[in-house]
Motif scaffolding. Structure first.
Motif, mmCIF file in Angstrom:
data_model
loop_
_atom_site.group_PDB
_atom_site.id
_atom_site.type_symbol
_atom_site.label_atom_id
_atom_site.label_comp_id
_atom_site.label_asym_id
_atom_site.label_seq_id
_atom_site.Cartn_x
_atom_site.Cartn_y
_atom_site.Cartn_z
ATOM 1 N N LEU A 47 -28.348 72.024 0.171
ATOM 2 C CA LEU A 47 -27.035 72.388 0.264
ATOM 3 C C LEU A 47 -25.968 71.381 -0.439
ATOM 4 N N PRO A 48 -24.826 72.034 -1.064
ATOM 5 C CA PRO A 48 -23.847 71.064 -1.855
ATOM 6 C C PRO A 48 -23.316 69.855 -0.694
ATOM 7 N N GLY A 49 -23.166 68.831 -1.411
ATOM 8 C CA GLY A 49 -22.643 67.704 -0.657
ATOM 9 C C GLY A 49 -23.962 67.086 0.196
ATOM 10 N N HIS A 50 -25.102 67.557 0.040
ATOM 11 C CA HIS A 50 -26.300 66.836 0.724
ATOM 12 C C HIS A 50 -27.529 66.739 -0.289
ATOM 13 N N ARG A 165 -34.471 59.413 10.175
ATOM 14 C CA ARG A 165 -33.180 58.590 9.969
ATOM 15 C C ARG A 165 -33.455 58.072 8.498
ATOM 16 N N GLY A 166 -34.762 57.804 8.142
ATOM 17 C CA GLY A 166 -35.276 57.289 7.038
ATOM 18 C C GLY A 166 -34.698 58.239 5.779
ATOM 19 N N ARG A 167 -35.047 59.309 6.060
ATOM 20 C CA ARG A 167 -35.014 60.156 5.004
ATOM 21 C C ARG A 167 -33.314 60.694 4.918
ATOM 22 N N LEU A 168 -32.628 60.520 6.012
ATOM 23 C CA LEU A 168 -31.184 60.768 6.005
ATOM 24 C C LEU A 168 -30.675 59.432 5.184
ATOM 25 N N LEU A 169 -30.910 58.090 5.581
ATOM 26 C CA LEU A 169 -30.517 57.354 4.788
ATOM 27 C C LEU A 169 -30.616 57.154 3.323
ATOM 28 N N ASP A 170 -31.788 57.566 2.939
ATOM 29 C CA ASP A 170 -32.102 57.786 1.407
ATOM 30 C C ASP A 170 -31.135 58.487 0.559
ATOM 31 N N SER A 171 -30.535 59.631 1.285
ATOM 32 C CA SER A 171 -29.674 60.564 0.512
ATOM 33 C C SER A 171 -28.356 60.807 1.377
ATOM 34 N N PRO A 172 -27.627 60.196 1.846
ATOM 35 C CA PRO A 172 -26.652 60.460 2.700
ATOM 36 C C PRO A 172 -25.718 61.628 2.345
ATOM 37 N N PRO A 173 -25.129 62.222 3.258
ATOM 38 C CA PRO A 173 -24.320 63.545 2.929
ATOM 39 C C PRO A 173 -22.805 62.972 2.785
ATOM 40 N N THR A 174 -22.157 63.779 2.155
ATOM 41 C CA THR A 174 -20.739 63.260 2.066
ATOM 42 C C THR A 174 -19.883 63.789 3.312
ATOM 43 N N PRO A 175 -18.996 63.025 3.508
ATOM 44 C CA PRO A 175 -18.205 63.195 4.743
ATOM 45 C C PRO A 175 -17.531 64.522 4.695
ATOM 46 N N LYS A 176 -16.827 64.996 3.518
ATOM 47 C CA LYS A 176 -16.284 66.220 3.621
ATOM 48 C C LYS A 176 -17.237 67.471 3.719
ATOM 49 N N ALA A 177 -18.505 67.498 3.236
ATOM 50 C CA ALA A 177 -19.566 68.304 3.383
ATOM 51 C C ALA A 177 -19.877 68.473 5.009
#
Length: 257
Positions: A47-50, A165-177
């Motif tokens: 999804l956009p921002g992710h 958490r590992g997969r999240l930290l690899d590609s963090p989302p944007t705060p706005k999204a």
């Protein structure tokens, strides 16, 4: 022209499109996609921002997300699997582009995420408001709290959380999204959409899910008596991670409605 979503595809067969939830990305489906690739053409969207689409900064409104998902689908159409926030996108895409969607499978997803007098099995609004306030201060800490809540009470919670958490930290989302995604979770009510969809709709719940309680199964069937549902024992808000074998078996059975 409506822009397609960024997609990673694997396998061959009937199309299956996986839509991730709030704050995560297409990587959350990686293990499931590999398991299904021998029998299905599996598409994982960001999804956009992710994830791979973090350069877009913003998530966008639900109608635009639904339209972008629809143009991402194969010409012959696809089954949509929407997890959590992704369930809203999948439902809206099926409503706006019924010719492109064969069926919708909701995974720990719901047409309305917050409680109402006639919708008791959902989140209390203060929980979402607390996340929104935390995002304004430090969104990564808030995300970690959100992930911990997903796996609360599971015996293997720490191992599953480490992977997620590992997969999240690899590609963090944007705060706005993240902020816009919370707005969709707070404001959207797609119960009429769910009731009216012309395609089959199924739902998978986790027994210990604190965000989309399994007790909502009864409310779903009141809206749509013919839908098939399943509750995975011992699972939380991400049953495809905490109970992958059971989830895969249910998903495969739903593909043969």
């Amino acid at each position: 022209m409506t822009a397609a979503l960024k997609t990673c595809s694997l396998g061959d067969g009937p199309a299956l499109t996986l839509v991730h939830g709030w704050g995560l990305n297409a990587g959350v489906w990686e293990d499931l996609a590999r398991a299904l690739a021998d029998d299905f053409q599996v598409h994982r969207v960001d999804l956009p921002g992710h994830g791979a689409a973090a350069d877009e900064t913003r998530l966008g409104d639900l109608d635009t997300l639904a339209d972008r998902l629809a143009v991402t689908l194969p010409d012959a159409g696809s089954t949509l699997v929407g997890w959590s926030l992704g369930a809203l996108v999948a439902l809206q895409a099926a409503a706006r582009h019924p010719q492109r969607v064969h069926r919708v499978i909701l995974v720990a997803g719901t047409p309305r995420f917050v409680q109402a007098p006639d919708w008791p099995h959902a989140m209390r609004l203060p929980i979402l408001d607390a996340f929104a306030q935390g995002l304004a201060a430090q969104y990564q800490v808030t995300l970690n709290r959100f992930l911990a809540l997903q796996f609360h009470g599971l015996p293997d919670a720490q191992a599953t959380l480490k992977t997620l958490r590992g997969r999240l930290l690899d590609s963090p989302p944007t705060p706005k999204a993240l902020t816009e995604g919370l707005g969709l979770l707070r404001d959207m009510d797609l119960r009429p959409t769910l009731a009216a969809l012309p395609c089959p709709v199924h739902a998978v719940f986790g027994e210990y899910d604190t965000l989309v309680p399994a007790a909502a199964e009864t409310s779903f069937r009141a809206l749509r008596p013919t839908m098939r549902t399943a509750v995975i024992e011992g699972a939380g808000h991400a049953p495809f991670l905490s109970r992958p074998a059971e989830f895969e078996a249910i998903l495969r059975s739903f593909m043969h409605d």
